[in-house]
Design a protein around this motif. Structure first.
Motif, PDB file in Angstrom:
ATOM      1  N   ILE A  48      -2.923   6.163  -1.877  1.00 23.12           N
ATOM      2  CA  ILE A  48      -3.719   7.261  -1.318  1.00 23.12           C
ATOM      3  C   ILE A  48      -2.825   8.469  -1.084  1.00 23.12           C
ATOM      4  O   ILE A  48      -1.728   8.346  -0.523  1.00 23.12           O
ATOM      5  N   ASN A  49      -3.301   9.608  -1.539  1.00 23.35           N
ATOM      6  CA  ASN A  49      -2.653  10.876  -1.220  1.00 23.35           C
ATOM      7  C   ASN A  49      -3.361  11.430   0.020  1.00 23.35           C
ATOM      8  O   ASN A  49      -4.530  11.821  -0.054  1.00 23.35           O
ATOM      9  N   VAL A  50      -2.668  11.455   1.141  1.00 22.00           N
ATOM     10  CA  VAL A  50      -3.308  11.905   2.397  1.00 22.00           C
ATOM     11  C   VAL A  50      -3.343  13.430   2.491  1.00 22.00           C
ATOM     12  O   VAL A  50      -3.888  13.978   3.450  1.00 22.00           O
ATOM     13  N   GLU A  77      -6.572  16.495  10.867  1.00 22.79           N
ATOM     14  CA  GLU A  77      -6.083  15.858   9.633  1.00 22.79           C
ATOM     15  C   GLU A  77      -6.859  14.549   9.418  1.00 22.79           C
ATOM     16  O   GLU A  77      -7.281  14.235   8.307  1.00 22.79           O
ATOM     17  N   GLY A  80      -2.131   2.295  10.932  1.00 25.90           N
ATOM     18  CA  GLY A  80      -3.401   1.567  10.946  1.00 25.90           C
ATOM     19  C   GLY A  80      -3.459   0.520   9.851  1.00 25.90           C
ATOM     20  O   GLY A  80      -3.898  -0.615  10.068  1.00 25.90           O
ATOM     21  N   LEU A  81      -2.991   0.873   8.666  1.00 33.73           N
ATOM     22  CA  LEU A  81      -2.968  -0.088   7.559  1.00 33.73           C
ATOM     23  C   LEU A  81      -2.013  -1.240   7.856  1.00 33.73           C
ATOM     24  O   LEU A  81      -2.321  -2.408   7.593  1.00 33.73           O
ATOM     25  N   GLY A 140      -6.595   4.520   9.408  1.00 35.52           N
ATOM     26  CA  GLY A 140      -5.831   3.536   8.637  1.00 35.52           C
ATOM     27  C   GLY A 140      -6.426   2.145   8.783  1.00 35.52           C
ATOM     28  O   GLY A 140      -6.517   1.387   7.807  1.00 35.52           O
ATOM     29  N   MET A 141      -6.845   1.812  10.007  1.00 37.45           N
ATOM     30  CA  MET A 141      -7.448   0.493  10.228  1.00 37.45           C
ATOM     31  C   MET A 141      -8.792   0.382   9.498  1.00 37.45           C
ATOM     32  O   MET A 141      -9.091  -0.642   8.874  1.00 37.45           O
ATOM     33  N   GLY A 190      -6.166   8.902  13.835  1.00 36.14           N
ATOM     34  CA  GLY A 190      -5.476   8.683  12.561  1.00 36.14           C
ATOM     35  C   GLY A 190      -5.167   7.209  12.350  1.00 36.14           C
ATOM     36  O   GLY A 190      -5.338   6.678  11.242  1.00 36.14           O
ATOM     37  N   VAL A 191      -4.717   6.542  13.406  1.00 35.27           N
ATOM     38  CA  VAL A 191      -4.456   5.097  13.305  1.00 35.27           C
ATOM     39  C   VAL A 191      -5.773   4.376  13.010  1.00 35.27           C
ATOM     40  O   VAL A 191      -5.834   3.459  12.174  1.00 35.27           O
ATOM     41  N   PHE A 251       0.867  -1.195   0.000  1.00 34.94           N
ATOM     42  CA  PHE A 251       0.000   0.000   0.000  1.00 34.94           C
ATOM     43  C   PHE A 251       0.897   1.237   0.000  1.00 34.94           C
ATOM     44  O   PHE A 251       1.830   1.338   0.796  1.00 34.94           O
ATOM     45  N   ASN A 297      -0.730  12.659   9.891  1.00 37.40           N
ATOM     46  CA  ASN A 297      -1.754  11.678   9.526  1.00 37.40           C
ATOM     47  C   ASN A 297      -1.188  10.611   8.600  1.00 37.40           C
ATOM     48  O   ASN A 297      -1.636   9.468   8.623  1.00 37.40           O
ATOM     49  N   PHE A 315      -1.079  -4.818   6.065  1.00 34.27           N
ATOM     50  CA  PHE A 315      -0.486  -4.315   4.827  1.00 34.27           C
ATOM     51  C   PHE A 315       0.988  -3.944   5.036  1.00 34.27           C
ATOM     52  O   PHE A 315       1.394  -3.591   6.141  1.00 34.27           O
ATOM     53  N   ILE A 343      -1.247  17.277   2.409  1.00 36.75           N
ATOM     54  CA  ILE A 343      -0.029  17.790   3.066  1.00 36.75           C
ATOM     55  C   ILE A 343      -0.234  17.645   4.567  1.00 36.75           C
ATOM     56  O   ILE A 343      -0.606  18.593   5.263  1.00 36.75           O
ATOM     57  N   ALA A 344      -0.052  16.444   5.048  1.00 39.19           N
ATOM     58  CA  ALA A 344      -0.435  16.105   6.427  1.00 39.19           C
ATOM     59  C   ALA A 344       0.426  14.935   6.893  1.00 39.19           C
ATOM     60  O   ALA A 344      -0.025  13.785   6.939  1.00 39.19           O
ATOM     61  N   GLU A 345       1.674  15.234   7.234  1.00 39.63           N
ATOM     62  CA  GLU A 345       2.632  14.167   7.532  1.00 39.63           C
ATOM     63  C   GLU A 345       2.260  13.388   8.798  1.00 39.63           C
ATOM     64  O   GLU A 345       2.523  12.191   8.892  1.00 39.63           O
ATOM     65  N   LYS A 376      -5.212   2.167  -7.999  1.00 42.91           N
ATOM     66  CA  LYS A 376      -6.056   3.194  -7.358  1.00 42.91           C
ATOM     67  C   LYS A 376      -6.502   2.782  -5.957  1.00 42.91           C
ATOM     68  O   LYS A 376      -6.692   3.633  -5.090  1.00 42.91           O
ATOM     69  N   ASP A 377      -6.666   1.484  -5.745  1.00 48.07           N
ATOM     70  CA  ASP A 377      -7.133   0.996  -4.438  1.00 48.07           C
ATOM     71  C   ASP A 377      -6.030   0.945  -3.401  1.00 48.07           C
ATOM     72  O   ASP A 377      -6.290   0.842  -2.212  1.00 48.07           O
ATOM     73  N   ASN A 410       0.142   8.055  10.900  1.00 48.41           N
ATOM     74  CA  ASN A 410      -0.908   7.370  11.653  1.00 48.41           C
ATOM     75  C   ASN A 410      -1.734   6.441  10.761  1.00 48.41           C
ATOM     76  O   ASN A 410      -2.029   5.303  11.144  1.00 48.41           O
ATOM     77  N   VAL A 411      -2.097   6.918   9.585  1.00 47.61           N
ATOM     78  CA  VAL A 411      -2.858   6.065   8.661  1.00 47.61           C
ATOM     79  C   VAL A 411      -2.004   4.870   8.226  1.00 47.61           C
ATOM     80  O   VAL A 411      -2.482   3.734   8.165  1.00 47.61           O
TER      81      VAL A 411
END
Lengths: 321, 271
Positions: free
Chosen positions: A57-59, B159, A72-73, B129-130, B125-126, A34, A65, A78, A61-63, A53-54, A68-69
């Protein structure tokens, strides 16, 4: 080794494009990869984000997040790539990296690969916000983080497999400029050793990382009798015993990096290894002094201004020959 | 929701409050006021069975994920998890003890906790992602995240709030423990968060405000949120009282940093 070194003018490529091209190929087979970007691109990224595309992801200008995202992935299984400009990735989001990657990966598998572009002063004329002279020191201090500082695009390309196989958080620092390659594309790169002895010599050895390896190589080619040159690319997981074996025969060691000196960067790593082995060769550190750079200019100009250019290093070496 | 379940939840709330106070007696470093405002939320999620979980397999792939981002407030979840069998009830005696894994801020080395907590503004934020990962895996599981209202001062939340709405994470349910007090003062005196509901709505979230100590209302709101797969993330703003149920502590502007003497705990538990 010597035979693998290609010093002739070869195709200049950016590390990021070669890395992303290789990753793009792997994403066809590896369905768990991912790619996240903090609104940062590259020519190679265009086809990746169109094709997958799946999994792109362009989050924005938010480093913060972004990290954090990515975490989570990764927690959902992933293998994640988080891509941004190096100083913003490492310093805007440092605490997210500390908590969600360094701390968390001690308890769980977190394969997040941070890709920072713009190591050192590769964004030369953009000024001090875009210079990245602290990242080696601040990322080295984090337990559980792997830190990869390649000197060319061949290493960058070969590192893609490593990012998939080694399920740990990593910080990958790429130079921003297109550069020729140093390593042979057909040859091996040993990431477990974490360094490569590019040239063997007597008495004096240059130890460099990232772009500085290009400078060091140019210098070493001009010095007679031959001096040693070691390219260090794994800055948190280097085989310290092997590195010490490689450097212990030299009387003078000169570290070269695009970072602040005496602040915990690669120079500190070498100094620590010497201390740990009760060795005391002459150790000279080439890097930026403890001040930010507000003068505008290209890399060569800024090197000269800070007394770390090719000529300055040549002069330093001549004093020990 | 029948009367029997409502009474059952109320009894559990009383029990959790007592157990949390007892933990505070042996571990006065716990932030007791913060732990007392979110108890009804925990009771409804776990005993009301709004969460899918398996104490014998805490990492069960089909579980709903619950992130307790307001770190200090997670101590009152210890009794719930012990009661449900995530770990032995005897462990409740070990909170903040040398060599224990039960700190004053619970982290994921304790079964049932998903993340590293205590650094505010990271859980949402985490959770995004989950939630995104679960959608890509075609999973039907939800992600619940609990934050404090004071935690919303951290910009990283916003964010994540933008991200969740853009990516239509309708499997993400945020609960704000809206106790209206941060560490040093009432939020209205620090930076007023009002109108909080409208802020979320402006960010394209579905938002609802309820009395966070009313188990029936909390239950119904969260249950409705679970059924709503309309493409928007959801936030329940649970109006609560920090230090709930403890005279002198409840709604005191400095209650976050106040502790109770052992005899006060004994008196409260004996009631």
């Amino acid at each position: 080794m010597m035979s693998e070194i290609l010093t002739s003018i070869s195709a200049r490529k950016t590390m990021r494009d070669v890395f992303i091209d290789q990753l793009y190929e792997r994403m066809h087979e590896e369905k768990k990869l991912f790619f996240l970007s903090a609104d940062f691109g590259s020519p190679a990224l265009d086809k990746l984000r169109k094709k997958f595309k799946d999994r792109f992801i362009n989050v924005g200008i938010a480093e913060q997040n972004l990290i954090n995202v990515a975490t989570g992935l990764a927690k959902e299984g992933f293998d994640v790539y988080a891509y941004a400009i190096a100083p913003f990735l490492t310093m805007r989001a440092y605490e997210q990296i500390r908590v969600n990657l360094a701390l968390f990966s001690q308890l769980e598998t977190v394969n997040v690969n941070l890709i920072g572009v713009g190591a050192g002063i590769s964004y030369d004329v953009a000024g001090p916000t875009h210079h990245c002279l602290e990242d080696i020191a601040i990322m080295r201090v984090l337990p559980n983080m792997i830190l990869f500082s390649p000197s060319d695009w061949v290493q960058a390309k070969k590192f893609v497999d490593y990012t998939i196989q080694v399920k740990k958080p990593k910080y990958i620092r790429f130079d921003g400029k297109p550069l020729p390659h140093i390593y042979d594309e057909a040859g091996p790169v040993d990431f477990s050793d974490g360094f490569s002895e590019l040239r063997e010599g007597k008495k004096i050895c240059l130890i460099s990382t990232g772009y500085m390896t290009h400078v060091a190589l140019k210098i070493a080619e001009q010095i007679e009798p031959a001096i040693g040159l070691i390219d260090v690319f794994m800055l948190n997981s280097i085989d310290e015993k092997k590195l010490f074996s490689a450097i212990k025969k030299y009387d003078v060691l000169i570290t070269m990096e695009e970072g602040f000196v005496n602040k915990g960067g690669m120079d500190s790593l070498v100094a620590y290894i010497l201390d740990d082995n009760c060795a005391s060769p002459v150790l000279r550190r080439i890097g930026f002094p403890e001040k930010y750079i507000f003068s505008v200019g290209n890399r060569d100009f800024l090197y000269q201004l800070n007394g770390i250019g090719e000529e300055a290093v040549m002069e330093l070496i001549q004093g020990y020959i | 929701m029948n009367e029997k379940l409502i009474q059952f939840l109320k009894n559990k709330v009383k029990w959790i409050r007592e157990e949390t106070l007892k933990i505070h007696k042996i571990a006065p470093d716990t932030r007791i006021a913060s732990c007392l405002s979110d108890i009804e939320i925990f009771a409804v999620l776990y005993y009301g069975k709004l969460l899918k979980f398996n104490p014998k397999n805490p990492k069960w792939d089909n579980r709903d994920r619950f992130i307790v981002s307001k770190g200090h407030g997670g101590v009152s979840l210890y009794p719930v998890l012990a009661d449900l069998g995530y770990f032995g009830k005897n462990e409740l005696n070990n909170v903040c003890r040398n060599g224990s894994r039960f700190g004053s801020i619970p982290d994921s080395m304790v079964e049932g906790f998903e993340t590293i907590n205590g650094s505010l503004g990271q859980g949402l934020g985490v959770g995004c992602g989950m939630a995104l990962g679960l959608k890509r895996k075609k999973s039907k599981s939800y992600v619940f995240v609990l934050v404090g209202d004071g935690e919303l001062y951290e910009g990283s939340n916003w964010e994540a709030i933008m991200f969740a709405a853009h990516h239509q994470l309708d499997n993400l349910i945020l609960i704000v423990d809206n106790n209206k007090i941060a560490m040093l003062d009432y939020c209205k005196n620090i930076i007023n968060l009002k109108p909080l509901e409208n802020k979320f709505k402006a960010f394209n979230w579905k938002a609802k405000v309820v009395n966070g100590h009313h188990v029936e209302k909390v239950y119904h709101a969260l249950n409705e949120f679970k059924k709503d797969k309309g493409g928007r993330p959801k936030v329940l703003i649970a109006d609560t009282k920090k230090g709930k149920g403890v005279p002198g502590l409840e709604n005191n502007s400095l209650c976050h940093v106040m502790s109770l003497k052992p005899e006060e705990v004994d008196r409260l538990v004996a009631k």
